[in-house]
Design a protein around this motif. Sequence first.
Motif, PDB file in Angstrom:
ATOM      1  N   GLN A  81       2.379   1.939   1.341  1.00 37.50           N
ATOM      2  CA  GLN A  81       2.729   3.317   1.057  1.00 37.50           C
ATOM      3  C   GLN A  81       3.992   3.327   0.199  1.00 37.50           C
ATOM      4  OE1 GLN A  81       4.942   6.120   1.370  1.00 37.50           O
ATOM      5  NE2 GLN A  81       3.217   6.847   0.160  1.00 37.50           N
ATOM      6  N   GLY A  82       3.824   3.615  -1.076  1.00 36.73           N
ATOM      7  CA  GLY A  82       4.910   3.542  -2.032  1.00 36.73           C
ATOM      8  C   GLY A  82       5.478   4.886  -2.419  1.00 36.73           C
ATOM      9  N   THR A  83       6.391   4.861  -3.367  1.00 37.52           N
ATOM     10  CA  THR A  83       7.117   6.060  -3.769  1.00 37.52           C
ATOM     11  C   THR A  83       6.255   7.014  -4.588  1.00 37.52           C
ATOM     12  OG1 THR A  83       9.101   4.681  -3.845  1.00 37.52           O
ATOM     13  CG2 THR A  83       9.252   6.868  -4.830  1.00 37.52           C
ATOM     14  N   THR A  84       5.377   6.473  -5.401  1.00 37.55           N
ATOM     15  CA  THR A  84       4.564   7.342  -6.257  1.00 37.55           C
ATOM     16  C   THR A  84       3.084   7.310  -5.909  1.00 37.55           C
ATOM     17  OG1 THR A  84       4.358   5.578  -7.908  1.00 37.55           O
ATOM     18  CG2 THR A  84       6.160   7.145  -8.193  1.00 37.55           C
ATOM     19  N   SER A  85       2.678   6.357  -5.072  1.00 36.73           N
ATOM     20  CA  SER A  85       1.268   6.276  -4.697  1.00 36.73           C
ATOM     21  C   SER A  85       1.119   5.576  -3.361  1.00 36.73           C
ATOM     22  CB  SER A  85       0.464   5.522  -5.772  1.00 36.73           C
ATOM     23  OG  SER A  85       0.819   4.147  -5.790  1.00 36.73           O
ATOM     24  N   SER A  86      -0.047   5.782  -2.762  1.00 38.96           N
ATOM     25  CA  SER A  86      -0.422   5.058  -1.546  1.00 38.96           C
ATOM     26  C   SER A  86      -1.574   4.135  -1.903  1.00 38.96           C
ATOM     27  CB  SER A  86      -0.867   6.033  -0.448  1.00 38.96           C
ATOM     28  OG  SER A  86       0.182   6.911  -0.101  1.00 38.96           O
ATOM     29  N   ARG A  87      -1.539   2.921  -1.349  1.00 33.15           N
ATOM     30  CA  ARG A  87      -2.583   1.939  -1.625  1.00 33.15           C
ATOM     31  C   ARG A  87      -3.074   1.313  -0.336  1.00 33.15           C
ATOM     32  NH1 ARG A  87       0.211  -1.913  -5.874  1.00 33.15           N
ATOM     33  NH2 ARG A  87       1.893  -1.458  -4.426  1.00 33.15           N
ATOM     34  N   ALA A  88      -4.313   0.936  -0.343  1.00 33.64           N
ATOM     35  CA  ALA A  88      -4.866   0.122   0.731  1.00 33.64           C
ATOM     36  C   ALA A  88      -5.518  -1.081   0.059  1.00 33.64           C
ATOM     37  CB  ALA A  88      -5.887   0.901   1.547  1.00 33.64           C
ATOM     38  N   ILE A  89      -5.138  -2.269   0.500  1.00 32.06           N
ATOM     39  CA  ILE A  89      -5.701  -3.490  -0.062  1.00 32.06           C
ATOM     40  C   ILE A  89      -6.288  -4.316   1.074  1.00 32.06           C
ATOM     41  CG2 ILE A  89      -5.264  -5.563  -1.426  1.00 32.06           C
ATOM     42  CD1 ILE A  89      -2.957  -4.174  -2.754  1.00 32.06           C
ATOM     43  N   LEU A  90      -7.507  -4.746   0.884  1.00 31.74           N
ATOM     44  CA  LEU A  90      -8.191  -5.563   1.875  1.00 31.74           C
ATOM     45  C   LEU A  90      -8.103  -7.023   1.444  1.00 31.74           C
ATOM     46  CD1 LEU A  90      -9.684  -4.760   4.470  1.00 31.74           C
ATOM     47  CD2 LEU A  90     -11.827  -4.896   3.184  1.00 31.74           C
ATOM     48  N   PHE A  91      -7.563  -7.871   2.327  1.00 29.87           N
ATOM     49  CA  PHE A  91      -7.436  -9.302   2.056  1.00 29.87           C
ATOM     50  C   PHE A  91      -8.318 -10.094   3.013  1.00 29.87           C
ATOM     51  CE2 PHE A  91      -3.292  -7.577   0.722  1.00 29.87           C
ATOM     52  CZ  PHE A  91      -3.133  -8.162  -0.526  1.00 29.87           C
ATOM     53  N   ASP A  92      -8.785 -11.254   2.543  1.00 34.79           N
ATOM     54  CA  ASP A  92      -9.386 -12.175   3.492  1.00 34.79           C
ATOM     55  C   ASP A  92      -8.281 -13.069   4.040  1.00 34.79           C
ATOM     56  OD1 ASP A  92      -8.884 -14.268   1.699  1.00 34.79           O
ATOM     57  OD2 ASP A  92     -10.948 -14.366   0.977  1.00 34.79           O
ATOM     58  N   GLU A  93      -8.619 -13.953   4.948  1.00 32.85           N
ATOM     59  CA  GLU A  93      -7.586 -14.737   5.631  1.00 32.85           C
ATOM     60  C   GLU A  93      -6.914 -15.768   4.726  1.00 32.85           C
ATOM     61  OE1 GLU A  93      -9.774 -17.362   8.676  1.00 32.85           O
ATOM     62  OE2 GLU A  93     -11.188 -15.840   8.043  1.00 32.85           O
ATOM     63  N   LYS A  94      -7.480 -16.002   3.530  1.00 31.98           N
ATOM     64  CA  LYS A  94      -6.855 -16.907   2.573  1.00 31.98           C
ATOM     65  C   LYS A  94      -5.871 -16.180   1.661  1.00 31.98           C
ATOM     66  CE  LYS A  94      -9.110 -20.606   3.855  1.00 31.98           C
ATOM     67  NZ  LYS A  94      -8.393 -21.700   4.563  1.00 31.98           N
ATOM     68  N   GLY A  95      -5.734 -14.883   1.889  1.00 30.19           N
ATOM     69  CA  GLY A  95      -4.822 -14.104   1.060  1.00 30.19           C
ATOM     70  C   GLY A  95      -5.441 -13.628  -0.236  1.00 30.19           C
ATOM     71  N   ALA A  96      -6.749 -13.757  -0.357  1.00 30.55           N
ATOM     72  CA  ALA A  96      -7.447 -13.285  -1.566  1.00 30.55           C
ATOM     73  C   ALA A  96      -7.774 -11.801  -1.419  1.00 30.55           C
ATOM     74  CB  ALA A  96      -8.721 -14.085  -1.787  1.00 30.55           C
ATOM     75  N   ARG A  97      -7.578 -11.054  -2.496  1.00 32.92           N
ATOM     76  CA  ARG A  97      -7.853  -9.624  -2.472  1.00 32.92           C
ATOM     77  C   ARG A  97      -9.353  -9.376  -2.547  1.00 32.92           C
ATOM     78  NH1 ARG A  97      -4.535  -6.276  -6.694  1.00 32.92           N
ATOM     79  NH2 ARG A  97      -5.561  -7.767  -8.058  1.00 32.92           N
ATOM     80  N   VAL A  98      -9.859  -8.620  -1.595  1.00 30.08           N
ATOM     81  CA  VAL A  98     -11.286  -8.313  -1.517  1.00 30.08           C
ATOM     82  C   VAL A  98     -11.578  -6.944  -2.118  1.00 30.08           C
ATOM     83  CG1 VAL A  98     -13.234  -8.003   0.069  1.00 30.08           C
ATOM     84  CG2 VAL A  98     -11.523  -9.771   0.530  1.00 30.08           C
ATOM     85  N   GLY A  99     -10.649  -6.023  -1.941  1.00 27.51           N
ATOM     86  CA  GLY A  99     -10.834  -4.670  -2.469  1.00 27.51           C
ATOM     87  C   GLY A  99      -9.528  -3.905  -2.439  1.00 27.51           C
ATOM     88  N   GLN A 100      -9.456  -2.859  -3.251  1.00 26.49           N
ATOM     89  CA  GLN A 100      -8.228  -2.075  -3.339  1.00 26.49           C
ATOM     90  C   GLN A 100      -8.542  -0.633  -3.692  1.00 26.49           C
ATOM     91  OE1 GLN A 100      -5.036  -3.718  -5.758  1.00 26.49           O
ATOM     92  NE2 GLN A 100      -4.328  -1.693  -6.388  1.00 26.49           N
TER      93      GLN A 100
END
Length: 494
Positions: A10-29
């Motif tokens: 939750q940032g100053t100009t936008s809110s984001r949700a990022i889904l990671f797998d257990e290796k730290g790889a981004r799955v979706g945003q």
Amino acid sequence: MTHYILAIDQGTTSSRAILFDEKGARVGQSQQEFPQIFPDDGWVEHDPEDIWLSTLAVCRSVLKDTGIDAQAIATIGITNQRETTILWDTETGEPVYNAIVWQDRRTSAFCQSLNDQGLSEKVQEKTGLLIDPYFSATKIRWILDNVDGAREKAQAGRLAFGTVDSFLLWRLTNGKSHKTDATNAARTMAFNIHKQEWDDELIEQLGIGDVLFPEVMDCSADFGVIDAAWLGAEIPVNGIAGDQQAALVGQACFAPGMVKSTYGTGCFMILNTGDKAIRSEHKLLTTVGYRINGKVTYALEGSIFVAGAAIQWLRDGLKLFADAKETQSLATQALNDDSVYLVPAFTGLGAPYWDPDARGAMIGLTRDTGVADIVSAGLRSVCYQTRDLVGAMAQDGATFSSLRVDGGMVINDVMVQFLSDLLEITVERPCVTETTALGAAFLAGLQVGLYQSLDEIEALWEADKCFEPAMEKGTGDKLYQGWQKAVDRVRTRD
């Protein structure tokens, strides 16, 4: 079976949700901007409902877009804009006023009065902070003094205080959990970073003793369980850290002497100082880097109020381009970028100046100055401010040969190369540049056993590109001298 971690950023100009797998790889945003509110000169607010609804929307969106069921999420981590202050009625859950944003300068006069009373030494000794409108405590006081009925609700034991993480946690758990972590608490100017507890003496002196402060936890902890109604399943929240400390974790800066700089709305440089809380003699902040298993790792921090926000202003305010991605090509077209300086003191100057009344300026304009020159000056202003911080850290005895950078701005190769040239050090950009969210995910995963140690997390960090100084010797020093002269033009205090 793959375990997923949902990171709320939750940032100053936008809110984001990022889904990671257990290796730290981004799955979706998923990301959603929300309105900024500017009621007066130097005032910055958010509607807390915008914060809440945008956060909920992006969480739901990332699950829908990836097709991943909420039951497959092992844990949630939250990272947030720090210092931003919300007070809400514990009976109704409704905020009594807008969120007063970290950038807000309305309490400047009150802060000066505290300095005049001689409180600065005590505040720095206990909290590691300087007295400034930046921090939460004076924002709490302003709401109590200026919002009808607020102090009465506080005296009746009905008014909760929280930074954004606490507010979201309260909403997600339907009021069952009023908690924060040590990094967010350390940014309030009401938390003793040495004793790791709320400081009753400071709280009383500031006149904010009636509000309900959240329980302070480690960064990896059991914060509560979100109600199944929000995402379709009960999911534990196991990681919380303020955005800059989350980035320190996401950048795997776990050894004393490692340093990272994040370029989002503002720019924040944090140096890991290990178990030593080093007091700065050059207007940097001593703060909590992270707290895990009850052990505190301290940090030295330099805070710049306007970084990416300057680019946003060039886009939305001056309408010089439609998309921030255009800034890289524009910067390469600049003709007289050695003479134009943009000092983006829109809400005052942060470290190492701490001048809340300074205001922005553009210096060195000529008849042939064009859009590309102004855009280049905007990008370079971020690098010049970073050199300000590096200089202050060096004066406090810090030495380092490389800098890890992250945040939305660092995808711009031109900016990062100029940063390396100006600092005359190696600048490392990671494969995952949104390390605030990654750090929150790591902290949550650590608590539920997806990671066994910080060493395991460190092994997952990977550099995307390393930038080496390429500018002719002395050129950077000359450019920086021009920056210092430009800053002197806007300063209102020494």
